[in-house]
Design a protein around this motif. Structure first.
Motif, short mmCIF file in Angstrom:
data_model
loop_
_atom_site.label_atom_id
_atom_site.label_comp_id
_atom_site.label_asym_id
_atom_site.label_seq_id
_atom_site.Cartn_x
_atom_site.Cartn_y
_atom_site.Cartn_z
N MET A 1 -2.75 -6.43 -2.04
CA MET A 1 -1.65 -7.08 -1.55
C MET A 1 -0.40 -7.48 -2.22
N THR A 2 0.77 -6.92 -1.74
CA THR A 2 1.93 -6.96 -2.39
C THR A 2 2.12 -8.23 -2.60
N LYS A 3 3.50 -8.50 -3.41
CA LYS A 3 3.72 -9.87 -3.71
C LYS A 3 4.50 -10.55 -2.64
N ASP A 4 5.46 -9.79 -1.85
CA ASP A 4 6.21 -10.31 -0.73
C ASP A 4 4.91 -11.01 0.36
N ILE A 5 3.89 -10.04 0.40
CA ILE A 5 2.74 -10.37 1.44
C ILE A 5 2.10 -11.58 1.05
N GLN A 6 2.03 -11.46 -0.07
CA GLN A 6 1.25 -12.78 -0.75
C GLN A 6 2.14 -14.09 -0.90
N GLN A 7 3.36 -14.10 -1.00
CA GLN A 7 4.21 -15.27 -0.64
C GLN A 7 4.08 -15.72 0.70
N GLN A 46 -7.88 -8.59 4.97
CA GLN A 46 -7.03 -8.21 4.01
C GLN A 46 -7.74 -8.22 2.50
N SER A 49 -7.41 -9.57 -4.66
CA SER A 49 -8.00 -9.64 -6.00
C SER A 49 -8.31 -11.11 -5.96
N GLN A 52 -5.43 -13.01 -7.40
CA GLN A 52 -4.63 -13.25 -6.16
C GLN A 52 -5.12 -14.35 -5.34
N ASP A 102 10.17 -14.70 -10.99
CA ASP A 102 10.21 -14.51 -9.66
C ASP A 102 9.57 -15.63 -8.88
#
Length: 416
Positions: A1-7, A46, A49, A52, A102
């Protein structure tokens, strides 16, 4: 999962938790379990980790019970300062260097919620009519808050983190700030009840140094500490009184209690020693008067660029407390109250060093200044130093110590 999707997932879970959960009725463990169930539902199919998953649950939980994005930052022992300039700009100091993270707050409302949560923990209040507050976290970390309309780019939150382990003289020796010889000298000064003032610029380690030196105070004495926000951790002293100032509340239910008020009150509490965390204004007069009226062995700190500059700043601060006092009388008060000034500095490589230990002498009436007798001065090793690294040590000057009476009366050798 990318950082943007996680946010995005974290934001969605927070909104769902607010709508679906009875937050006020849930214990901490119940809330965390409920957030994990929401995560299982919303992130089905989805891949997350383990790290995450822990981070998402922690961030959502912190939105309601913790300090939001600050929770993870506060746990990072390598970070010494946190600077939040509005919801989208979070900077930290790590190993002496500034960097932007970030991690951000969702919006200004979330940042304000965290600020109010921090301030309420210490029994204080921050509002638009009372927009500047100094307070502390439960672990003693120093907190400063400035709200709009004073801060134009949103709520400003600054946290000076303190190590979980109190600073000791042994650690100062290990870090190279002082030598074992100087540590032994400082121990004699404290036990012989010399009045010691620690000066230095912002971030030079004044409170840290004061905390270390104060642990030389004999354990059977009555010690009173006075601070804007209680930070000192004096160990082993049973007869210890800790006091901190109070801001006036916007509702006028509570009047302000200042450093001056606390110093005056402490004089009626039969103190052996008074420790004032930092003097910034008119309270300098009260501190000096306390030192001059039988409360030897007191300690304090102040902002200055040099030991000489500290004396000039004390003159100015005393004038703030009593404009009618003539300058010669102020200088006499300072020279008779202070025995030793320890000046600290932050070097170009961001390390903190003890730059001078000086004895405060009488007044040079011809020059109109208080005389200093440097006992130790920092000498940089120009051969081994570079632009990015400073080598050197605190060296004994050739000037003998003149004010040895307190050492002799305490049974110590006058040889320094």
């Amino acid at each position: 999962m990318t950082k943007d999707i996680q946010q995005q997932l974290t934001q969605r879970l927070g909104d769902l938790a607010q709508r679906e959960l009875r937050l006020g009725d849930m214990a901490d463990g119940e809330l965390r379990d409920a957030i994990e169930r929401l995560l299982d539902r919303e992130a089905a199919g989805q891949y997350l980790s383990v790290d995450q998953r822990v981070e998402v649950v922690g961030d959502v939980y912190a939105r309601f019970r913790g300090f939001g994005p600050l929770d993870a930052i506060l746990k990072d022992e390598s970070i010494t300062e946190i600077m939040v300039n509005g919801p989208k700009h979070v900077f930290v100091e790590r190993r002496g260097r500034l960097m932007q993270l970030d991690r951000t707050f969702e919006d200004e409302d979330q940042l304000l919620q965290v600020i109010r949560r921090i301030v309420r923990q210490a029994g204080r209040e921050v509002t638009q009519s009372n927009p500047i507050v100094d307070t502390r976290l439960p672990d003693g970390s120093r907190v400063n808050v400035v709200l709009q309309p004073i801060a134009l780019n949103g709520p400003i939150l600054t946290i000076r983190k303190f190590s979980r382990e109190p600073m000791t003289i042994a650690k100062l020796i290990e870090y190279g700030s002082i030598t074992p010889e100087i540590a032994a000298f400082l121990e004699k000064l404290v036990k012989a009840r010399y009045n010691i003032f620690i000066s230095g610029g912002t971030g030079s380690g004044k409170t840290t140094f004061l905390n270390a030196v104060s642990n030389y105070i004999p354990k059977d004495e009555r010690v009173i500490t006075i601070e804007d926000s209680a930070e000192l951790t004096i160990e082993g002293v049973e007869n210890l009184v800790t006091m901190e100032t109070r801001n006036a509340t916007a509702s006028a239910e509570n009047a302000a209690i200042t450093i001056r008020d606390l110093i005056r009150s402490s004089l009626r509490m039969r103190p052996d020693r008074i420790i004032v965390g930092e003097v910034r204004g008119g309270e300098a007069l009260d501190m000096l008067q306390a030192m001059n009226t039988g409360h030897d062995g007191s300690l304090s700190t102040g902002h200055a660029n040099s030991a000489e500059d500290m004396l000039s700043r004390l003159e100015t601060m005393v004038l703030q407390g009593s404009e009618g006092l003539p300058l010669p009388a102020i200088r006499q008060q300072i020279s008779s109250a202070l025995d030793i000034i320890v000046h600290l500095g932050r070097m170009r490589d961001r390390t903190r060093k003890t730059l001078m230990i000086a004895e405060v002498l009488g007044i040079d009436h011809a020059a109109g200044v208080i005389q200093l007798n440097p006992l130790y001065q920092f000498q940089e090793d120009r051969v081994r130093s570079s632009l990015d690294h400073v080598e050197g040590r605190l060296m004994r000057t050739g000037d003998p110590m003149r004010g040895t009476m307190k050492l002799e009366m305490a049974g110590f050798s006058a040889d320094v």
